[in-house]
Motif scaffolding. Structure first.
Motif, mmCIF file in Angstrom:
data_model
loop_
_atom_site.group_PDB
_atom_site.id
_atom_site.type_symbol
_atom_site.label_atom_id
_atom_site.label_comp_id
_atom_site.label_asym_id
_atom_site.label_seq_id
_atom_site.Cartn_x
_atom_site.Cartn_y
_atom_site.Cartn_z
ATOM 1 N N PHE A 93 24.347 3.336 -10.450
ATOM 2 C CA PHE A 93 24.944 4.646 -10.131
ATOM 3 C C PHE A 93 26.134 4.940 -11.044
ATOM 4 O O PHE A 93 26.276 6.034 -11.571
ATOM 5 N N THR A 129 24.988 5.815 -14.560
ATOM 6 C CA THR A 129 24.383 7.154 -14.625
ATOM 7 C C THR A 129 25.487 8.215 -14.639
ATOM 8 O O THR A 129 25.403 9.216 -15.362
ATOM 9 N N LEU A 130 26.521 7.974 -13.812
ATOM 10 C CA LEU A 130 27.647 8.925 -13.794
ATOM 11 C C LEU A 130 28.306 8.979 -15.164
ATOM 12 O O LEU A 130 28.576 10.062 -15.694
ATOM 13 N N ALA A 134 26.150 12.322 -15.663
ATOM 14 C CA ALA A 134 25.927 12.895 -14.331
ATOM 15 C C ALA A 134 27.240 13.292 -13.666
ATOM 16 O O ALA A 134 27.256 14.082 -12.713
ATOM 17 N N ILE A 135 28.339 12.796 -14.184
ATOM 18 C CA ILE A 135 29.658 13.068 -13.608
ATOM 19 C C ILE A 135 30.021 14.559 -13.675
ATOM 20 O O ILE A 135 30.818 15.065 -12.875
ATOM 21 N N LYS A 173 28.810 18.326 -10.025
ATOM 22 C CA LYS A 173 29.599 17.947 -8.864
ATOM 23 C C LYS A 173 28.751 17.371 -7.709
ATOM 24 O O LYS A 173 29.109 16.372 -7.087
ATOM 25 N N ARG A 181 27.457 13.985 -8.607
ATOM 26 C CA ARG A 181 28.585 13.042 -8.664
ATOM 27 C C ARG A 181 28.902 12.481 -7.274
ATOM 28 O O ARG A 181 28.983 11.283 -7.069
ATOM 29 N N ASN A 182 29.041 13.426 -6.302
ATOM 30 C CA ASN A 182 29.356 12.963 -4.935
ATOM 31 C C ASN A 182 28.273 12.069 -4.369
ATOM 32 O O ASN A 182 28.556 11.033 -3.764
ATOM 33 N N PHE A 209 26.058 10.208 -5.932
ATOM 34 C CA PHE A 209 26.004 8.902 -6.593
ATOM 35 C C PHE A 209 27.189 8.019 -6.231
ATOM 36 O O PHE A 209 27.049 6.808 -6.059
ATOM 37 N N LEU A 210 28.357 8.679 -6.110
ATOM 38 C CA LEU A 210 29.547 7.882 -5.735
ATOM 39 C C LEU A 210 29.376 7.306 -4.334
ATOM 40 O O LEU A 210 29.723 6.158 -4.060
#
Ligand SMILES: Nc1ncnc2c1ncn2[C@@H]1O[C@H](COP(=O)(O)OP(=O)(O)OP(=O)(O)O)[C@@H](O)[C@H]1O
Ligand SMILES: [Mg+2]
Length: 347
Positions: free
Chosen positions: A140, A143-144, A148-149, A152, A155-156, A158-159
């Motif tokens: 994850f 990827t960010l 992917a970061i 938005k 991002r959330n 994946f985080l």
């Protein structure tokens, strides 16, 4: 003391003296005085010679080795509480000592080999278990970083997923630590009088929200108060693990019942669910570390496979063990017995 050097020397000297005297008696010229003198002389000389030879060269050395081996065996392994009768013959005694010493050493070697195999397997298991959440979180995060970061929503999502994997890792390490602390004896059980009904109520409260989301009812049945002699913290850990398993493996809208049965000397606690049950071929293995009947499903639920191993270890610390009865498709009963007083536990 048939085998003392004195007796042996005496016997041998007698034989030698007799043979010499008889040999001398064959000559006509030999008088009785000569014969007696030769008997006395040959007897005394051979007695002294044989005695010193045996005493200083053989017996003393053998006895010294014998004492040494006995000492070694006693020091190395104290498992032989039984006293053996020492045979009269020191050679036989030393033989027996060496044999039993070798036997004990062999046992020790076998034990060490087993431990070594266990250690290797354990390290392989741990590495595998640690790799899963680390690999997921790593995926994850990368990827960010790879772009992917900027989105938005992604991002959330994946985080959150990375955080969940790391939480799983944390739980795993926590469980491993608990297990190793119990095993190495760093965690001492603090026994006291415990009221199990109240303790169970407190444990069930923790699972109320999780269970009610799936329509599962949590109930306690049986004797109140039910007092046992146990470590309250550890027993609530046992109950948490069993109730957590029961809830995880229950069908939606069913119920989990904790039954408390106070007998004369023991209190029996059973955690009963009407869930999926455990196939008989897995029953004997579920208390092993990392053992899961359905690996992927259990892991998806966040299970580390260490819960029941911890349960088993804690109960061993209470001189008891968990029992399981389970029918696939119908449900499972996990139960354990605790002594009601200190006196009962010590028996
Ligand atoms: N009440 C139950 N009903 C059906 N299967 C069960 C039950 N309790 C345990 N099991 C089986 O035994 C396995 C081992 O249980 P254990 O509690 O040791 O691990 P876990 O629940 O997978 O993980 P953890 O408890 O560490 O979160 C489970 O994965 C499950 O397959
Ligand atoms: Mg569990």
């Amino acid at each position: 003391m048939l085998y003392s050097s004195r007796v042996l020397a005496l016997l041998l000297a007698l034989c030698i003296a007799l043979i010499t005297t008889l040999g001398l008696a064959l000559f006509r010229a030999a008088t009785t005085a000569m014969l007696s003198a030769s008997f006395v002389i040959s007897f005394s000389v051979s007695y002294l010679l044989v005695f010193f030879l045996l005493e200083f060269l053989v017996f003393r050395e053998i006895n010294r080795i014998h004492t040494l081996v006995t000492k070694l065996r006693k020091k190395e392994l104290s498992d032989l509480g039984k006293q053996r009768s020492t045979p009269l013959n020191p050679l036989r005694a030393i033989n027996e000592e060496i044999y039993s010493f070798a036997e004990l050493k062999q046992k020790e070697i076998d034990e060490l080999k087993k431990l070594e195999a266990f250690r290797r397997e354990f390290i392989a298991d741990i590495s595998h278990e640690l790799k899963t959440p680390i690999f997921a979180a790593q995926g994850f995060v990368h990827t960010l970083l790879d772009g992917a970061i900027d989105d938005k929503a992604v991002r959330n999502k994946f985080l959150k997923k990375a955080a969940r994997s790391l939480d799983g890792l944390d739980a795993l390490v926590e469980d491993l630590l608990t297990l190793s602390q119990i095993e190495t004896g760093q965690v001492k059980m603090r026994f006291e009088s415990v009221e199990l009904y109240k303790l169970t109520e407190e444990v069930l409260e923790q699972f109320e929200t999780k269970a009610s989301k799936r329509g599962i009812k949590l109930r306690i049945k049986g004797d109140r108060p039910a007092t046992a002699y146990a470590d309250p913290l550890r027993i609530s850990q046992v109950l948490s693990n069993l109730v957590s398993n029961a809830v995880n493996h229950s069908h939606d809208d069913s119920e989990v019942v904790v039954h408390i049965d106070q007998g004369k000397r023991y209190v029996t606690v059973s955690v009963i669910d009407k869930g999926e049950g455990i196939p008989p071929e897995h029953i004997n293995r579920i208390f092993e570390r990392f053992y899961r009947v359905d690996k992927s499903r259990s892991r998806a639920k966040g299970g580390t496979g260490l819960g029941l191993a911890i349960v088993k270890h804690i109960l061993e610390g209470h001189h008891t063990r968990p029992e399981v009865e389970s029918t696939p498709g119908k449900g499972s009963v996990f139960s354990f017995k605790l002594p009601r007083s200190k006196e009962v536990m010590e028996h």
